[in-house]
Design a protein around this motif. Structure first.
Motif, PDB file in Angstrom:
ATOM      1  N   LEU A  41       6.963   5.879  11.217  1.00 30.05           N
ATOM      2  CA  LEU A  41       6.511   5.453   9.952  1.00 30.05           C
ATOM      3  C   LEU A  41       6.587   3.882   9.909  1.00 30.05           C
ATOM      4  CD1 LEU A  41       5.338   5.577   6.877  1.00 30.05           C
ATOM      5  CD2 LEU A  41       7.618   5.697   6.238  1.00 30.05           C
ATOM      6  N   THR A  42       7.752   3.178  10.240  1.00 28.04           N
ATOM      7  CA  THR A  42       8.004   1.857  10.164  1.00 28.04           C
ATOM      8  C   THR A  42       6.853   1.257  11.539  1.00 28.04           C
ATOM      9  OG1 THR A  42      10.221   2.018   9.868  1.00 28.04           O
ATOM     10  CG2 THR A  42       9.478   0.066  10.692  1.00 28.04           C
ATOM     11  N   GLN A  43       6.726   1.576  12.562  1.00 25.62           N
ATOM     12  CA  GLN A  43       5.908   1.149  13.627  1.00 25.62           C
ATOM     13  C   GLN A  43       4.399   1.219  13.211  1.00 25.62           C
ATOM     14  OE1 GLN A  43       7.128  -0.379  16.362  1.00 25.62           O
ATOM     15  NE2 GLN A  43       4.916  -1.147  16.439  1.00 25.62           N
ATOM     16  N   GLU A  44       4.043   2.466  12.571  1.00 23.94           N
ATOM     17  CA  GLU A  44       2.575   2.584  12.110  1.00 23.94           C
ATOM     18  C   GLU A  44       2.378   1.485  10.965  1.00 23.94           C
ATOM     19  OE1 GLU A  44       0.042   5.968  10.012  1.00 23.94           O
ATOM     20  OE2 GLU A  44       1.609   6.544  10.937  1.00 23.94           O
ATOM     21  N   ILE A  45       2.947   1.224  10.046  1.00 25.52           N
ATOM     22  CA  ILE A  45       2.982   0.333   8.824  1.00 25.52           C
ATOM     23  C   ILE A  45       3.075  -1.262   9.630  1.00 25.52           C
ATOM     24  CG2 ILE A  45       3.989  -0.731   6.770  1.00 25.52           C
ATOM     25  CD1 ILE A  45       4.917   2.132   6.088  1.00 25.52           C
ATOM     26  N   MET A  46       3.936  -1.427  10.391  1.00 27.52           N
ATOM     27  CA  MET A  46       3.780  -2.797  11.185  1.00 27.52           C
ATOM     28  C   MET A  46       2.513  -2.919  11.774  1.00 27.52           C
ATOM     29  SD  MET A  46       7.731  -3.073  12.115  1.00 27.52           S
ATOM     30  CE  MET A  46       7.612  -3.816  13.510  1.00 27.52           C
ATOM     31  N   ASN A  47       2.085  -1.943  12.431  1.00 25.20           N
ATOM     32  CA  ASN A  47       0.741  -1.975  13.261  1.00 25.20           C
ATOM     33  C   ASN A  47      -0.673  -2.404  12.053  1.00 25.20           C
ATOM     34  OD1 ASN A  47       1.684  -1.587  15.696  1.00 25.20           O
ATOM     35  ND2 ASN A  47       1.271   0.479  15.664  1.00 25.20           N
ATOM     36  N   LEU A  48      -0.373  -1.655  11.016  1.00 26.02           N
ATOM     37  CA  LEU A  48      -1.351  -1.864  10.113  1.00 26.02           C
ATOM     38  C   LEU A  48      -1.261  -3.371   9.528  1.00 26.02           C
ATOM     39  CD1 LEU A  48      -0.980   1.113   7.687  1.00 26.02           C
ATOM     40  CD2 LEU A  48      -3.159   0.430   9.182  1.00 26.02           C
ATOM     41  N   ILE A  49      -0.209  -3.786   9.283  1.00 25.19           N
ATOM     42  CA  ILE A  49      -0.141  -5.353   8.692  1.00 25.19           C
ATOM     43  C   ILE A  49      -0.369  -6.220   9.827  1.00 25.19           C
ATOM     44  CG2 ILE A  49       2.043  -7.093   8.195  1.00 25.19           C
ATOM     45  CD1 ILE A  49       3.138  -4.691   6.653  1.00 25.19           C
ATOM     46  N   GLY A  93       0.921  -1.453  -0.054  1.00 25.50           N
ATOM     47  CA  GLY A  93       0.204   0.032  -0.082  1.00 25.50           C
ATOM     48  C   GLY A  93       0.941   1.222  -0.130  1.00 25.50           C
ATOM     49  N   VAL A  94       0.120   2.108   0.089  1.00 21.71           N
ATOM     50  CA  VAL A  94       0.775   3.678  -0.105  1.00 21.71           C
ATOM     51  C   VAL A  94       0.319   4.716   1.031  1.00 21.71           C
ATOM     52  CG1 VAL A  94       1.105   5.609  -1.108  1.00 21.71           C
ATOM     53  CG2 VAL A  94       0.961   3.399  -2.469  1.00 21.71           C
ATOM     54  N   LEU A  95       1.007   5.152   1.817  1.00 23.56           N
ATOM     55  CA  LEU A  95       0.603   6.408   2.782  1.00 23.56           C
ATOM     56  C   LEU A  95       1.109   7.709   2.387  1.00 23.56           C
ATOM     57  CD1 LEU A  95       1.681   4.392   6.202  1.00 23.56           C
ATOM     58  CD2 LEU A  95      -0.678   4.519   5.386  1.00 23.56           C
ATOM     59  N   GLU A  96       0.115   8.821   2.475  1.00 23.33           N
ATOM     60  CA  GLU A  96       0.402   9.845   2.247  1.00 23.33           C
ATOM     61  C   GLU A  96       0.404  10.976   3.482  1.00 23.33           C
ATOM     62  OE1 GLU A  96      -1.554  11.205  -1.153  1.00 23.33           O
ATOM     63  OE2 GLU A  96      -0.403   9.906  -2.618  1.00 23.33           O
ATOM     64  N   SER A  97       1.223  11.824   3.643  1.00 23.30           N
ATOM     65  CA  SER A  97       1.281  12.719   4.535  1.00 23.30           C
ATOM     66  C   SER A  97       0.971  14.400   4.147  1.00 23.30           C
ATOM     67  CB  SER A  97       2.114  12.829   5.558  1.00 23.30           C
ATOM     68  OG  SER A  97       2.101  13.901   6.709  1.00 23.30           O
ATOM     69  N   VAL A  98       0.050  14.984   4.516  1.00 27.51           N
ATOM     70  CA  VAL A  98      -0.311  16.395   3.950  1.00 27.51           C
ATOM     71  C   VAL A  98       0.520  17.342   5.029  1.00 27.51           C
ATOM     72  CG1 VAL A  98      -1.993  18.149   3.602  1.00 27.51           C
ATOM     73  CG2 VAL A  98      -2.356  15.858   2.997  1.00 27.51           C
ATOM     74  N   TYR A  99       0.577  17.186   6.084  1.00 28.06           N
ATOM     75  CA  TYR A  99       1.134  17.928   7.187  1.00 28.06           C
ATOM     76  C   TYR A  99       2.189  17.898   7.503  1.00 28.06           C
ATOM     77  CZ  TYR A  99      -3.875  18.479   7.763  1.00 28.06           C
ATOM     78  OH  TYR A  99      -5.238  18.788   7.473  1.00 28.06           O
ATOM     79  N   GLU A 100       3.055  16.398   7.666  1.00 19.78           N
ATOM     80  CA  GLU A 100       4.328  16.539   8.206  1.00 19.78           C
ATOM     81  C   GLU A 100       5.277  15.460   7.213  1.00 19.78           C
ATOM     82  OE1 GLU A 100       3.832  13.668  11.815  1.00 19.78           O
ATOM     83  OE2 GLU A 100       3.832  15.742  12.326  1.00 19.78           O
ATOM     84  N   TYR A 101       6.505  15.641   7.315  1.00 16.66           N
ATOM     85  CA  TYR A 101       7.553  14.512   6.553  1.00 16.66           C
ATOM     86  C   TYR A 101       7.553  13.523   7.799  1.00 16.66           C
ATOM     87  CZ  TYR A 101      11.964  13.782   4.420  1.00 16.66           C
ATOM     88  OH  TYR A 101      12.844  13.266   3.681  1.00 16.66           O
TER      89      TYR A 101
END
Length: 119
Positions: free
Chosen positions: A51-59, A37-45
């Motif tokens: 990011l790694t932890q967030e994607i691991m939680n999604l998986i 998948g793809v994640l996009e951020s409008v507000y921050e880098y």
């Protein structure tokens, strides 16, 4: 930046952080694509660790991705990514060969129709 996380059962998570956009792909232990998948951020880098932890939680909501983890960053990911690409290309080329074999039978009407059209 490329990030690879390898789970206890050797599932491989590949994350590419482009700053405001990140792509992730999960492969099984043989390097075959499971999902991504793809994640996009409008507000921050994107911060690599968050990011790694967030994607691991999604998986982990979809599939088992258990600790302990092996982390690879930057240029350390290149050898493994090359092996994954090789395995996926090998799998694709096998399907191409199977398809060509399936249409090259002597009793295949479409094969003969196309063949005689250009003679």
């Amino acid at each position: 930046m490329n990030i690879i996380v390898i789970s206890e059962d050797n599932k491989i998570l590949h994350i590419t952080n482009f700053g405001y956009q990140a792509e992730y792909t999960l492969y099984n232990s043989k390097g075959y694509y499971l999902f991504g998948g793809v994640l996009e951020s409008v507000y921050e880098y994107f911060n690599d660790e968050k990011l790694t932890q967030e994607i691991m939680n999604l998986i982990q909501e979809e599939i088992e991705f258990e600790q302990p983890y092996i982390y690879l960053y930057g240029s350390n990911t290149i050898p493994l990514l090359k092996l994954i690409k090789y395995e996926n290309n090998k799998k694709s080329s096998r399907k191409i060969i199977e398809y060509i074999d399936s249409i090259s039978g002597k009793d295949d009407y479409f094969y003969f129709k196309e063949r005689w059209q250009y003679v």
